[in-house]
Design an enzyme around this catalytic site. Structure first.
Site, mmCIF file in Angstrom:
data_model
loop_
_atom_site.group_PDB
_atom_site.id
_atom_site.type_symbol
_atom_site.label_atom_id
_atom_site.label_comp_id
_atom_site.label_asym_id
_atom_site.label_seq_id
_atom_site.Cartn_x
_atom_site.Cartn_y
_atom_site.Cartn_z
ATOM 1 N N GLU A 150 -1.332 -25.925 -18.987
ATOM 2 C CA GLU A 150 -2.504 -26.821 -18.894
ATOM 3 C C GLU A 150 -2.889 -27.042 -17.435
ATOM 4 O O GLU A 150 -3.143 -28.174 -17.011
ATOM 5 C CB GLU A 150 -2.208 -28.172 -19.559
ATOM 6 C CG GLU A 150 -1.685 -28.063 -20.979
ATOM 7 C CD GLU A 150 -1.457 -29.401 -21.671
ATOM 8 O OE1 GLU A 150 -1.911 -30.451 -21.159
ATOM 9 O OE2 GLU A 150 -0.825 -29.405 -22.740
ATOM 10 N N GLU B 12 5.631 -33.401 -24.927
ATOM 11 C CA GLU B 12 5.881 -34.627 -24.151
ATOM 12 C C GLU B 12 6.970 -35.516 -24.763
ATOM 13 O O GLU B 12 6.770 -36.711 -25.001
ATOM 14 C CB GLU B 12 4.560 -35.393 -23.944
ATOM 15 C CG GLU B 12 3.531 -34.521 -23.226
ATOM 16 C CD GLU B 12 2.148 -35.145 -23.069
ATOM 17 O OE1 GLU B 12 1.953 -36.294 -23.477
ATOM 18 O OE2 GLU B 12 1.261 -34.459 -22.531
ATOM 19 N N HIS C 104 -0.403 -30.421 -14.657
ATOM 20 C CA HIS C 104 -1.502 -31.311 -14.248
ATOM 21 C C HIS C 104 -1.136 -31.908 -12.888
ATOM 22 O O HIS C 104 -0.422 -32.908 -12.811
ATOM 23 C CB HIS C 104 -1.698 -32.429 -15.277
ATOM 24 C CG HIS C 104 -2.193 -31.934 -16.606
ATOM 25 N ND1 HIS C 104 -3.442 -31.368 -16.753
ATOM 26 C CD2 HIS C 104 -1.626 -31.907 -17.828
ATOM 27 C CE1 HIS C 104 -3.616 -31.019 -18.017
ATOM 28 N NE2 HIS C 104 -2.520 -31.325 -18.691
ATOM 29 N N ASN D 210 6.845 -28.597 -24.448
ATOM 30 C CA ASN D 210 5.786 -28.590 -23.440
ATOM 31 C C ASN D 210 5.667 -29.988 -22.846
ATOM 32 O O ASN D 210 5.748 -30.980 -23.578
ATOM 33 C CB ASN D 210 4.478 -28.211 -24.188
ATOM 34 C CG ASN D 210 3.278 -28.022 -23.300
ATOM 35 O OD1 ASN D 210 3.340 -27.256 -22.339
ATOM 36 N ND2 ASN D 210 2.174 -28.687 -23.633
ATOM 37 N N ASP E 227 -4.379 -27.820 -14.076
ATOM 38 C CA ASP E 227 -5.531 -28.310 -13.319
ATOM 39 C C ASP E 227 -5.005 -29.085 -12.119
ATOM 40 O O ASP E 227 -3.852 -29.531 -12.103
ATOM 41 C CB ASP E 227 -6.530 -29.127 -14.160
ATOM 42 C CG ASP E 227 -5.949 -30.313 -14.918
ATOM 43 O OD1 ASP E 227 -4.875 -30.811 -14.528
ATOM 44 O OD2 ASP E 227 -6.578 -30.754 -15.899
HETATM 45 O O1 9MR Z 1 -7.892 -32.341 -23.075
HETATM 46 C C1 9MR Z 1 -7.512 -33.318 -24.008
HETATM 47 C C2 9MR Z 1 -8.542 -34.412 -24.024
HETATM 48 O O2 9MR Z 1 -9.791 -33.942 -24.476
HETATM 49 C C3 9MR Z 1 -8.057 -35.565 -24.877
HETATM 50 O O3 9MR Z 1 -8.952 -36.643 -24.786
HETATM 51 C C4 9MR Z 1 -6.681 -35.986 -24.395
HETATM 52 C C5 9MR Z 1 -6.095 -37.113 -25.169
HETATM 53 O O4 9MR Z 1 -4.821 -37.385 -24.686
HETATM 54 O O5 9MR Z 1 -5.811 -34.877 -24.502
HETATM 55 C C6 9MR Z 1 -6.162 -33.898 -23.622
HETATM 56 O O6 9MR Z 1 -5.185 -32.911 -23.553
HETATM 57 C C7 9MR Z 1 -3.864 -33.330 -23.249
HETATM 58 C C8 9MR Z 1 -2.939 -32.344 -23.877
HETATM 59 O O7 9MR Z 1 -3.178 -32.271 -25.262
HETATM 60 C C9 9MR Z 1 -1.484 -32.676 -23.621
HETATM 61 N N1 9MR Z 1 -1.236 -32.829 -22.208
HETATM 62 C C10 9MR Z 1 -2.114 -33.743 -21.507
HETATM 63 C C11 9MR Z 1 -3.570 -33.362 -21.739
HETATM 64 C C12 9MR Z 1 -4.487 -34.316 -20.987
HETATM 65 O O8 9MR Z 1 -4.350 -35.617 -21.490
#
Ligand code: 9MR
Length: 365
Positions: free
Chosen positions: A284, A178, A255, A219, A286
């Site tokens: 990722e 990011e 996402h 990513n 969803d």
């Molecule tokens: O799935 C992850 C969640 O459990 C955490 O609370 C969150 C914190 O930002 O991060 C989530 O995963 C993220 C991923 O590492 C990067 N892309 C966005 C995802 C969703 O926030």
């Protein structure tokens, strides 16, 4: 992604504990209801076991995986599906900086090693996620200011210690996660502000030194289609390659949300990165919706999943798809976007939804 969406994500994002707590508070898994076959007579010929999503994807020379998280490791029904249906996994949180280097120079691989052991036992590939990210950093890093001279060795040591620990064991590293804003400008993370944009090339070079076999990725979210943010990655990766920096992959997080529409040009976007000479992974995936989920929304969601997977199948250098966990029971969405959810191909009781069947169909099942 609108300002408010991105802000709300990252405000709540800081607290991994929120999602962890949500996961623990969920109701216990119920097994999938017994199929009608179990009641038929003994003379009926046994049906061959249907191929899993992982097996179906392998026929296309791709993997099909799911993220997972350590609190879920007490849920036997969940683990059974995770270990059988998917050929790849990504630790959702366990490899992040707050978890792996909670104190300066003190490393802890307990949680991530647990995921690695599960993956090994189930012959799953693992994507390493993530070495450098502005979010989920330990307080010792965020609670003070840094000079470039101070931060550089800290960043290098973090990247190399973590990458060395998993040397030869992960197929990919999301080295920098990011890095850009929606308009294609650099995100003002502590790394960018202190070290300038060159931190990305440095991070890739340091990771490559530590694990020369892992493919190194950038990513991000909202880079699925053709837009200002994916254009910024296109330009950056082109430049990095011209400079001989070890960049080998681009991760589209995927996402998506029904209310914002299906991104335009996903296949074209994957293809243009492939043409640049990097592989692409859907990292990722969803697809959330405003609740309640209706049969109509679930049908649209199924179409979107199928279309996204089809876009990956259409490009040889798209190497695989990872769901951001596979069941609504453990999705991060409801804690971060209140009133939204139902984002994954299995429901909260681990039953396959229309999206699951649509994905199977696209994969040839
Ligand atoms: O799935 C992850 C969640 O459990 C955490 O609370 C969150 C914190 O930002 O991060 C989530 O995963 C993220 C991923 O590492 C990067 N892309 C966005 C995802 C969703 O926030």
């Amino acid at each position: 992604m609108s300002m408010s969406r991105s802000m709300s994500r990252h405000l709540v994002a800081l607290s991994a504990a929120v999602c962890v707590a949500a996961g623990l508070a969920a109701t216990p898994a119920t097994a999938e209801p017994a199929s009608k076959e179990s009641a038929t007579t003994e003379s009926a010929a046994p049906k061959p076991r249907p191929k899993t999503l992982g097996e179906l994807a392998r026929k296309h020379h791709k993997y099909f995986g799911s993220a997972t998280d350590n609190p879920e490791f007490t849920d036997a029904a969940y683990l059974k599906l995770l270990g059988s249906e998917f050929g790849q996994t990504t630790p959702g949180n366990a490899m992040k900086w707050y978890a792996t280097e909670p104190e300066p120079g003190v490393f802890d691989f307990t949680a991530a090693d647990e995921v690695m052991a599960f993956a090994k036992n189930h012959h799953q590939k693992v994507r390493g996620h993530t070495l450098v990210w502005h979010s989920q950093l330990p307080a010792w890093l965020t609670d003070r200011t840094w000079t470039a001279e101070e931060l550089r060795p800290v960043l290098k040591n973090h990247i190399q210690t973590v990458a060395r620990h998993y040397k030869g064991k992960v197929i990919h590293w999301d080295v920098v996660n990011e890095a850009f804003n929606e308009d294609g400008t650099y995100r003002e993370s502590v790394f960018y502000k202190t070290l300038g944009p060159g931190y990305i090339a440095d991070a890739l070079r340091w990771a490559h030194e530590a694990d020369p076999h892992a493919k190194l990725y950038l990513n991000d979210y909202n880079v699925d289609g053709l837009n200002a943010k994916s254009d910024a990655y296109y330009r950056l990766i082109k430049q990095l390659k011209a400079d001989g920096v070890p960049i080998e992959g681009f991760g589209l997080q995927g996402h998506l949300a029904l209310q914002y529409g299906y991104p335009a040009g996903i296949k074209e976007n994957i293809q243009r990165f492939a043409d640049l000479g990097v592989e692409v992974a859907i990292t990722e995936l969803d697809i959330r919706m405003e609740l309640p989920a209706t049969p109509q929304k679930l049908a649209t969601q199924a179409t979107w999943y199928a279309d996204y997977v089809r876009a990956c199948l259409a490009v040889r250098k798209c190497v695989g798809v990872t769901l951001w966990d596979y069941t609504d029971k453990y999705s991060w969405i409801p804690a971060v976007f209140p009133g939204e959810g139902a984002a994954l191909p299995y429901d909260e009781d681990l039953r396959p939804k229309p999206a699951y069947h649509a994905i199977r169909k696209v994969l040839g099942g």
